[in-house]
Motif scaffolding. Structure first.
Motif, PDB file in Angstrom:
ATOM      1  N   ALA A  81      49.997  47.290 -64.881  1.00 39.91           N
ATOM      2  CA  ALA A  81      50.382  48.538 -65.280  1.00 39.91           C
ATOM      3  C   ALA A  81      49.324  48.261 -66.653  1.00 39.91           C
ATOM      4  O   ALA A  81      48.743  48.732 -67.072  1.00 39.91           O
ATOM      5  CB  ALA A  81      51.352  49.753 -65.153  1.00 39.91           C
ATOM      6  N   PHE A  82      50.266  47.720 -67.658  1.00 41.84           N
ATOM      7  CA  PHE A  82      49.934  48.216 -68.873  1.00 41.84           C
ATOM      8  C   PHE A  82      48.860  47.399 -69.774  1.00 41.84           C
ATOM      9  O   PHE A  82      47.549  47.118 -69.966  1.00 41.84           O
ATOM     10  CB  PHE A  82      51.032  47.259 -70.202  1.00 41.84           C
ATOM     11  N   ARG A  83      48.703  45.449 -68.389  1.00 40.62           N
ATOM     12  CA  ARG A  83      47.877  44.867 -68.241  1.00 40.62           C
ATOM     13  C   ARG A  83      46.037  45.162 -68.017  1.00 40.62           C
ATOM     14  O   ARG A  83      45.619  45.363 -68.813  1.00 40.62           O
ATOM     15  CB  ARG A  83      48.435  43.482 -67.527  1.00 40.62           C
ATOM     16  N   GLY A 106      52.462  43.188 -82.144  1.00 36.08           N
ATOM     17  CA  GLY A 106      53.509  44.080 -81.964  1.00 36.08           C
ATOM     18  C   GLY A 106      53.609  44.076 -79.930  1.00 36.08           C
ATOM     19  O   GLY A 106      53.043  43.845 -79.248  1.00 36.08           O
ATOM     20  N   SER A 107      54.731  45.533 -79.725  1.00 32.73           N
ATOM     21  CA  SER A 107      54.981  45.169 -78.927  1.00 32.73           C
ATOM     22  C   SER A 107      54.012  45.686 -77.713  1.00 32.73           C
ATOM     23  O   SER A 107      52.742  46.537 -78.327  1.00 32.73           O
ATOM     24  CB  SER A 107      56.185  46.182 -78.205  1.00 32.73           C
ATOM     25  N   ALA A 108      53.992  45.760 -76.968  1.00 33.52           N
ATOM     26  CA  ALA A 108      52.659  46.172 -75.142  1.00 33.52           C
ATOM     27  C   ALA A 108      52.577  48.286 -75.171  1.00 33.52           C
ATOM     28  O   ALA A 108      51.310  48.078 -76.070  1.00 33.52           O
ATOM     29  CB  ALA A 108      53.039  45.876 -74.460  1.00 33.52           C
ATOM     30  N   GLU A 109      53.669  48.751 -75.850  1.00 28.61           N
ATOM     31  CA  GLU A 109      53.823  50.200 -76.647  1.00 28.61           C
ATOM     32  C   GLU A 109      53.145  50.200 -77.345  1.00 28.61           C
ATOM     33  O   GLU A 109      52.081  51.055 -77.351  1.00 28.61           O
ATOM     34  CB  GLU A 109      54.991  50.818 -76.441  1.00 28.61           C
ATOM     35  N   ALA A 110      53.396  49.058 -78.953  1.00 23.38           N
ATOM     36  CA  ALA A 110      52.495  49.570 -80.244  1.00 23.38           C
ATOM     37  C   ALA A 110      51.395  49.344 -80.367  1.00 23.38           C
ATOM     38  O   ALA A 110      50.153  50.636 -80.300  1.00 23.38           O
ATOM     39  CB  ALA A 110      53.398  48.749 -81.027  1.00 23.38           C
ATOM     40  N   LEU A 111      50.659  48.726 -79.202  1.00 19.95           N
ATOM     41  CA  LEU A 111      49.350  48.024 -79.328  1.00 19.95           C
ATOM     42  C   LEU A 111      48.773  49.144 -77.901  1.00 19.95           C
ATOM     43  O   LEU A 111      47.545  49.463 -78.636  1.00 19.95           O
ATOM     44  CB  LEU A 111      49.424  46.814 -78.147  1.00 19.95           C
ATOM     45  N   LEU A 112      49.395  49.455 -77.409  1.00 22.51           N
ATOM     46  CA  LEU A 112      48.732  50.644 -76.647  1.00 22.51           C
ATOM     47  C   LEU A 112      48.099  52.133 -77.317  1.00 22.51           C
ATOM     48  O   LEU A 112      47.100  52.725 -77.562  1.00 22.51           O
ATOM     49  CB  LEU A 112      48.962  51.016 -75.291  1.00 22.51           C
TER      50      LEU A 112
END
Length: 221
Positions: free
Chosen positions: A133-135, A182-188
């Motif tokens: 879902a993140f990708r 960074g983490s996926a969260e931080a990048l989003l």
């Protein structure tokens, strides 16, 4: 090509389960979205995708076609419902296939993933970012520019232009230039010009990205 329907259903179900754990006062906490409480973000997630097209057009016309204003006011109106009602309605649309006017199912997934951060972050209730879902969300967001960027503090495409983003906890990267890790969260959060702590992003391009995010939030009307 990955089918986004099951991902949307899984995220809605997981979000409903999480919302069941909130205390009454948690629903009143300001979210990362300006002027929205947690309950308003949930209301937007629940009602935004199922609003009839005619209702959307009418609301836009009444609001002078100011998209951000109309979206914000609609969420606050829907957010007046009791939390239990919002959770029940979220569960009712878990498998719903509708999309708002002018957007795709992929946008629905991206909206859901991003707004869950708007809820969880202020409540200090993080969770591992779902990789697929993140990708899909990140790949969509980094390309958003022009008229579609009106709902963001800053165009995501211009925010990340000339930088290479690398997620450290998910197999994902984007772009060329000075690297930002960074983490996926931080990048989003960064891609969508939401607040990120300086230590969450590293690399030679981190300061540039943080400056762009700060400028975007400051310039937002």
């Amino acid at each position: 090509m990955v089918e986004v329907g099951p991902l949307i259903a899984a995220e809605r179900r997981a979000l409903a389960d999480f919302l069941d754990t909130l205390a009454p006062e948690d629903w009143e906490v300001p979210s990362l979205c300006p002027a929205w409480r947690v309950r308003d973000v949930v209301a937007h997630i629940v009602h935004g995708p199922i609003e009839p097209p005619a209702g959307t057009v009418l609301a836009l016309a009444r609001g002078g076609f100011r998209v951000n204003h109309v979206v914000a006011e609609s969420a606050r109106r829907w957010g007046q419902q009791e939390p239990a009602t919002l959770v029940r309605r979220l569960r009712e649309i878990v498998d719903d296939q509708r999309s708002p006017l002018f957007v795709t199912r992929t946008h629905v997934l991206a909206d859901l993933i991003t707004h869950e951060l708007d809820i969880r972050r202020p409540l200090l209730r993080p969770r591992p970012m779902p990789p697929e879902a993140f990708r899909i969300t990140a790949d969509l967001m980094v390309g958003v520019g022009g008229p579609l960027a009106v709902v963001f503090a800053r165009s995501p495409r211009s925010t990340v232009d000339g930088l290479r983003l690398v997620a450290e906890d998910v197999d994902w990267s984007h772009g060329d230039g000075p690297e930002v890790r960074g983490s996926a969260e931080a990048l989003l959060l960064a891609i969508t010009a939401r607040p990120v702590e300086r230590g969450e992003l590293t690399g030679p391009g981190a300061s540039t990205l943080l400056t762009r995010i700060s400028r975007g939030r400051r310039d937002r009307v």
